[in-house]
Write a protein that holds these residues in place. Sequence first.
Motif, PDB file in Angstrom:
ATOM      1  N   GLY A 444       0.764  -1.225   0.000  1.00 50.23           N
ATOM      2  CA  GLY A 444       0.000   0.000   0.000  1.00 50.23           C
ATOM      3  C   GLY A 444       0.796   1.277   0.000  1.00 50.23           C
ATOM      4  O   GLY A 444       0.373   2.279  -0.542  1.00 50.23           O
ATOM      5  N   ASP A 445       1.926   1.256   0.585  1.00 48.73           N
ATOM      6  CA  ASP A 445       2.618   2.499   0.852  1.00 48.73           C
ATOM      7  C   ASP A 445       3.545   2.819  -0.301  1.00 48.73           C
ATOM      8  O   ASP A 445       4.391   2.030  -0.656  1.00 48.73           O
ATOM      9  CB  ASP A 445       3.414   2.293   2.140  1.00 48.73           C
ATOM     10  N   ILE A 446       3.412   3.973  -0.855  1.00 49.73           N
ATOM     11  CA  ILE A 446       4.315   4.254  -1.956  1.00 49.73           C
ATOM     12  C   ILE A 446       5.348   5.310  -1.614  1.00 49.73           C
ATOM     13  O   ILE A 446       6.163   5.662  -2.429  1.00 49.73           O
ATOM     14  CB  ILE A 446       3.572   4.668  -3.232  1.00 49.73           C
ATOM     15  N   CYS A 447       5.287   5.816  -0.406  1.00 51.39           N
ATOM     16  CA  CYS A 447       6.221   6.916  -0.197  1.00 51.39           C
ATOM     17  C   CYS A 447       7.030   6.843   1.081  1.00 51.39           C
ATOM     18  O   CYS A 447       7.976   7.583   1.232  1.00 51.39           O
ATOM     19  CB  CYS A 447       5.487   8.235  -0.263  1.00 51.39           C
ATOM     20  N   SER A 448       6.718   5.971   2.006  1.00 47.39           N
ATOM     21  CA  SER A 448       7.472   6.001   3.246  1.00 47.39           C
ATOM     22  C   SER A 448       8.927   5.650   3.004  1.00 47.39           C
ATOM     23  O   SER A 448       9.805   6.103   3.700  1.00 47.39           O
ATOM     24  CB  SER A 448       6.866   5.058   4.276  1.00 47.39           C
ATOM     25  N   LYS A 652       3.902  12.268  -0.481  1.00 42.16           N
ATOM     26  CA  LYS A 652       2.937  11.443   0.261  1.00 42.16           C
ATOM     27  C   LYS A 652       2.297  10.368  -0.599  1.00 42.16           C
ATOM     28  O   LYS A 652       1.477   9.603  -0.131  1.00 42.16           O
ATOM     29  CB  LYS A 652       1.841  12.344   0.858  1.00 42.16           C
ATOM     30  N   TRP A 654      -0.234   8.743  -3.176  1.00 37.58           N
ATOM     31  CA  TRP A 654      -1.600   8.984  -3.617  1.00 37.58           C
ATOM     32  C   TRP A 654      -2.435   9.555  -2.490  1.00 37.58           C
ATOM     33  O   TRP A 654      -2.180   9.279  -1.308  1.00 37.58           O
ATOM     34  CB  TRP A 654      -2.227   7.685  -4.116  1.00 37.58           C
ATOM     35  N   TYR A 696      -2.480   1.886   6.802  1.00 37.01           N
ATOM     36  CA  TYR A 696      -2.470   1.878   8.246  1.00 37.01           C
ATOM     37  C   TYR A 696      -3.716   1.233   8.814  1.00 37.01           C
ATOM     38  O   TYR A 696      -4.826   1.703   8.581  1.00 37.01           O
ATOM     39  CB  TYR A 696      -2.224   3.295   8.779  1.00 37.01           C
ATOM     40  N   ARG A 728      -8.206   3.848   1.811  1.00 37.03           N
ATOM     41  CA  ARG A 728      -6.792   3.507   1.975  1.00 37.03           C
ATOM     42  C   ARG A 728      -5.889   4.561   1.345  1.00 37.03           C
ATOM     43  O   ARG A 728      -4.675   4.532   1.517  1.00 37.03           O
ATOM     44  CB  ARG A 728      -6.491   2.117   1.391  1.00 37.03           C
ATOM     45  N   ASN A 731      -4.624  10.386   3.235  1.00 31.98           N
ATOM     46  CA  ASN A 731      -3.375  10.632   3.956  1.00 31.98           C
ATOM     47  C   ASN A 731      -3.636  11.238   5.332  1.00 31.98           C
ATOM     48  O   ASN A 731      -4.725  11.764   5.619  1.00 31.98           O
ATOM     49  CB  ASN A 731      -2.474  11.547   3.127  1.00 31.98           C
ATOM     50  N   HIS A 732      -2.607  11.151   6.138  1.00 33.06           N
ATOM     51  CA  HIS A 732      -2.702  11.606   7.527  1.00 33.06           C
ATOM     52  C   HIS A 732      -2.411  13.106   7.651  1.00 33.06           C
ATOM     53  O   HIS A 732      -1.575  13.653   6.938  1.00 33.06           O
ATOM     54  CB  HIS A 732      -1.672  10.816   8.357  1.00 33.06           C
ATOM     55  N   TYR A 774      -4.516  10.012  11.728  1.00 34.50           N
ATOM     56  CA  TYR A 774      -4.381   8.579  12.040  1.00 34.50           C
ATOM     57  C   TYR A 774      -4.227   8.345  13.549  1.00 34.50           C
ATOM     58  O   TYR A 774      -4.299   7.224  14.009  1.00 34.50           O
ATOM     59  CB  TYR A 774      -3.120   7.996  11.371  1.00 34.50           C
ATOM     60  N   LYS A 789       7.779   9.567   7.869  1.00 36.52           N
ATOM     61  CA  LYS A 789       8.124  10.917   8.290  1.00 36.52           C
ATOM     62  C   LYS A 789       6.969  11.812   7.878  1.00 36.52           C
ATOM     63  O   LYS A 789       6.643  11.915   6.694  1.00 36.52           O
ATOM     64  CB  LYS A 789       9.408  11.362   7.596  1.00 36.52           C
ATOM     65  N   LEU A 791       4.594  14.542   6.686  1.00 37.07           N
ATOM     66  CA  LEU A 791       4.685  15.707   5.810  1.00 37.07           C
ATOM     67  C   LEU A 791       3.335  16.401   5.719  1.00 37.07           C
ATOM     68  O   LEU A 791       2.985  16.979   4.694  1.00 37.07           O
ATOM     69  CB  LEU A 791       5.112  15.259   4.394  1.00 37.07           C
TER      70      LEU A 791
HETATM   71  C1  LIG Z   1      -3.064   4.832   4.205  1.00 38.02           C
HETATM   72  S1  LIG Z   1      -1.733   5.174   3.128  1.00 38.02           S
HETATM   73  C2  LIG Z   1      -2.304   6.631   2.387  1.00 38.02           C
HETATM   74  C3  LIG Z   1      -2.202   6.532   0.910  1.00 38.02           C
HETATM   75  C4  LIG Z   1      -0.830   6.574   0.391  1.00 38.02           C
HETATM   76  N1  LIG Z   1      -0.360   7.930   0.275  1.00 38.02           N
HETATM   77  C5  LIG Z   1      -0.703   5.850  -0.910  1.00 38.02           C
HETATM   78  O1  LIG Z   1      -0.119   6.380  -1.837  1.00 38.02           O
HETATM   79  O2  LIG Z   1      -1.156   4.717  -1.003  1.00 38.02           O
HETATM   80  C6  LIG Z   1      -0.556   5.692   4.310  1.00 38.02           C
HETATM   81  C7  LIG Z   1       0.761   6.008   3.697  1.00 38.02           C
HETATM   82  O3  LIG Z   1       0.704   7.265   3.051  1.00 38.02           O
HETATM   83  C8  LIG Z   1       1.831   8.040   3.361  1.00 38.02           C
HETATM   84  N2  LIG Z   1       1.407   9.188   4.137  1.00 38.02           N
HETATM   85  C9  LIG Z   1       0.177   9.408   4.605  1.00 38.02           C
HETATM   86  N3  LIG Z   1       0.140  10.581   5.253  1.00 38.02           N
HETATM   87  C10 LIG Z   1       1.359  11.087   5.211  1.00 38.02           C
HETATM   88  C11 LIG Z   1       1.943  12.263   5.729  1.00 38.02           C
HETATM   89  N4  LIG Z   1       1.253  13.148   6.439  1.00 38.02           N
HETATM   90  N5  LIG Z   1       3.241  12.470   5.491  1.00 38.02           N
HETATM   91  C12 LIG Z   1       3.965  11.587   4.790  1.00 38.02           C
HETATM   92  N6  LIG Z   1       3.468  10.459   4.282  1.00 38.02           N
HETATM   93  C13 LIG Z   1       2.173  10.207   4.488  1.00 38.02           C
HETATM   94  C14 LIG Z   1       2.736   7.178   4.176  1.00 38.02           C
HETATM   95  O4  LIG Z   1       3.664   6.584   3.339  1.00 38.02           O
HETATM   96  C15 LIG Z   1       1.837   6.134   4.718  1.00 38.02           C
HETATM   97  O5  LIG Z   1       2.536   4.930   4.872  1.00 38.02           O
END
Ligand SMILES: C[S@@+](CC[C@H](N)C(=O)[O-])C[C@H]1O[C@@H](n2cnc3c(N)ncnc32)[C@H](O)[C@@H]1O
Length: 814
Positions: A444-448, A652, A654, A696, A728, A731-732, A774, A789, A791
């Motif tokens: 799921g996560d594309i940016c962490s 972040k 998607w 998450y 899903r 974002n947070h 979250y 981290k 953002l």
């Molecule tokens: C539930 S997903 C949200 C959708 C995600 N952005 C995606 O592309 O699939 C949660 C992930 O999004 C990213 N993310 C969500 N909120 C963020 C924030 N405030 N700062 C940085 N990354 C965030 C993190 O990588 C996190 O693991």
Amino acid sequence: MDCNRVVRDSQQNKGAISKSGPGAVDRRRSVSPLFSSRRLDFHASFRLATWQLPSSGLCCSPVLFISTSLFSTRSPCKSPNAVTPRQNPKPRPPPRNGETLSRRPPRTSAEASGASPRLAVVSLGGYRRVPGRSAAGEPWGEARLSRSSASNSGFVPRTRRMTSSKVSKQRCDAVVTYLHAAIGVERKIVSQALDDLLKVYDYNWEHIEADDFRVLTDAIFDKPDPKEAQKRKAKGKKDRNDNLNTDYCNKKLKVKHESEDLTTFEAPLAVMRPLVQDSSHQRAYKDAHMTSGTQHAVKGVSVSHERDMPDPRRSQAITNKKVSSTSFEVALSHSGTGKLSFTYNSTSPDFNMPDMESVCKEMEARFLSTYKFLEPNFSFMKLLQDICQCIVDMGCESSAPRERRMVQIIPAVDFLSKPLVPRVLQSNQTAILNMSPNSRIIHGDICSSGAIAGEQNSSSNMQVIAKRPAHDINDISKGEENVSIPIINGSSNGILPPPFHYIPFNITFQNAHVNISLSRIGDESCCSGCFGDCLAASLPCACAAETGGNFAYTRDGLLTEEFLDSCISMLREPEKHPTVYCKICPNELVNIKGNSDSRSTKVNPDPCKGHPITKFIKECWSKCGCSRNCGNRVVQRGITRPLQVFLTKGKKGWGLQSAEELPRGAFICEYVGEILTNNELYERNVQMTANETHTYPVNLDADWATEGVLEDDHSLSLDATFYGNVARFINHRCFDANLIGIPVEIETPDHHYYHLAFFTTRQIEPFEELTWDYRIDFNDVSHPIKAFKCLCGSEYCRGKRSISRSKSRALVLL
Ligand SMILES: C[S@@+](CC[C@H](N)C(=O)[O-])C[C@H]1O[C@@H](n2cnc3c(N)ncnc32)[C@H](O)[C@@H]1O
């Protein structure tokens, strides 16, 4: 797919190899410096035929035939004095009477050419009776080979060996006519192949007829493409110019190529080659572009259609990248033949050819470890079969629906004009997804990690094509929601969200016990006496009791100001509201269990961190007398707002937005995922490595106060990593997010399980990113999910400082 057949053939071939020259291979290996590289070729060829037996009237269509072969060849030697691999070997001496299986005739051109073959042959048959015809239907394999059909079509029964002069022209003609009709290959090619084989086998028809003319059909289909022959010929010339010492070898090559040129193998309809994930993307794109009319790209594969080619058969080519130690190619032609080809170049002197059975087993093991969820009957050979079947299915569709689908798969984003290759082919029905075996299918996560999800692991250029559901960019929900939810990638880089299964409702993963039964809903907890819209009645019904005697919704379908204000206050000012603490908290208990085999020496769980007492919405449901349009049924009616999944501008990944302005208190969507017990979630988190990615999970702990002491397995969570809905992508944002998650009771008064619904905390502008808090505890170092981290950009952000020094707790707490 007959796997036993594969194994048997594979074993037979081992036998064949042992008699047909392993010594030669070993001797060559012992002089390995003479060979600049080795090549491993894997071919899966398949063909489609619509045909009719001459006298039986049986029409078979389609017929799918897959044959795979695995063999190695070595590149030409560099020294004229060196022992050279046979480029154009003499045919194997014909088998003598009484010879055993180990001297069976070669089945592929590779084998015939002296390469050391390990062959697996798999045949699939299918037939369709033409209504009104009289013949009894036989599966293709039998029909094609049966004595009766053979004799009916002019074949004579098996005979003793015959000399050339005794071979009747009539018999040859009958075979040619038969195979021409059966597999749609030009008579000239069939005839040439038959002539060659008759010579090879000293006019022994037995070997040619054996195994349903397998040798002959293989010889026909394994004839090299003249274009490839031309290329090799050109390369041969270049090598000769480059190094005079290779003259000897090139002469050999030339002889071979000239003979190849005699064949008139049909021009390929389409050829696909994978991209190599390296800095040569742009070069690859340029190369592909130069050879194609139009181009679109598949994940890791560049596809081009040579519409401008003069070939009347409208040849298409899918072409790309060249410099690769491993390459993969699919060639299709209008005659209904196809060839999947994998080539591996290695300079390793220790290369040992694996057998096909081992390769299949290894591939299955790799798939399992990579993708985690595989069907129990998954097999690598079946994957190859599926690819072939997909091509057959698509090829058999009428052109009209195919055209329509091609329109649908053209993405809204500009995939076509960028050198960086998108990773997913879009289609409403099917898609070919090209992935590295080391990449995860679902995450799921594309940016962490700072990387784009779905990016291929460059450690291997070997590509796996898998037919699997992909996103429809016009509607990521694939029609599961009331509204279409498009995927918007404003950056035109063609990237799409990583794959997952879209589900509109929560589904139990395994052990979670969600007791939904009408008998559990007491009369006082529903409004069976109501009719129509409960909100229109003069007095609130029993379903409003949960919310203090007033409904949580207005007649406009929004949350009441009072209810929303109090929910926001509970979230942002928890100190003003009661919190409940467990004596032994299931969340902490599971941490102990999970740590039992690690370095942890803990025996007692940590104290409970507290659970909020949150307001619930209670919606009317099936035991109520009101209608589906009742104003107290909002969440259960699903998404109504024009939501979009979009690629955020920052890191972040998607996110979710609405194309329209949203009023305060509007329902957006619920968080949908797999329902897991605490233990299951913990196990899942532990199994996913630090580098793997997560959405998450949400801990359903909003009403633990009413439950007394909670059993482990009554503590439930929702995880949208593998199965989920649009939530899903939300974002947070720390503290001042524009959405709030509110627990909703629908089917069961038991608050172990409930729905988590998102409502707007304020008015939201069109295309403003939707966020929710979250409630991650960024300072919790014990949690196995490494937090990101933050953002979020909020002035109250609590994640940006702490993340650098610790792993943070990443389970969402309500
Ligand atoms: C539930 S997903 C949200 C959708 C995600 N952005 C995606 O592309 O699939 C949660 C992930 O999004 C990213 N993310 C969500 N909120 C963020 C924030 N405030 N700062 C940085 N990354 C965030 C993190 O990588 C996190 O693991």
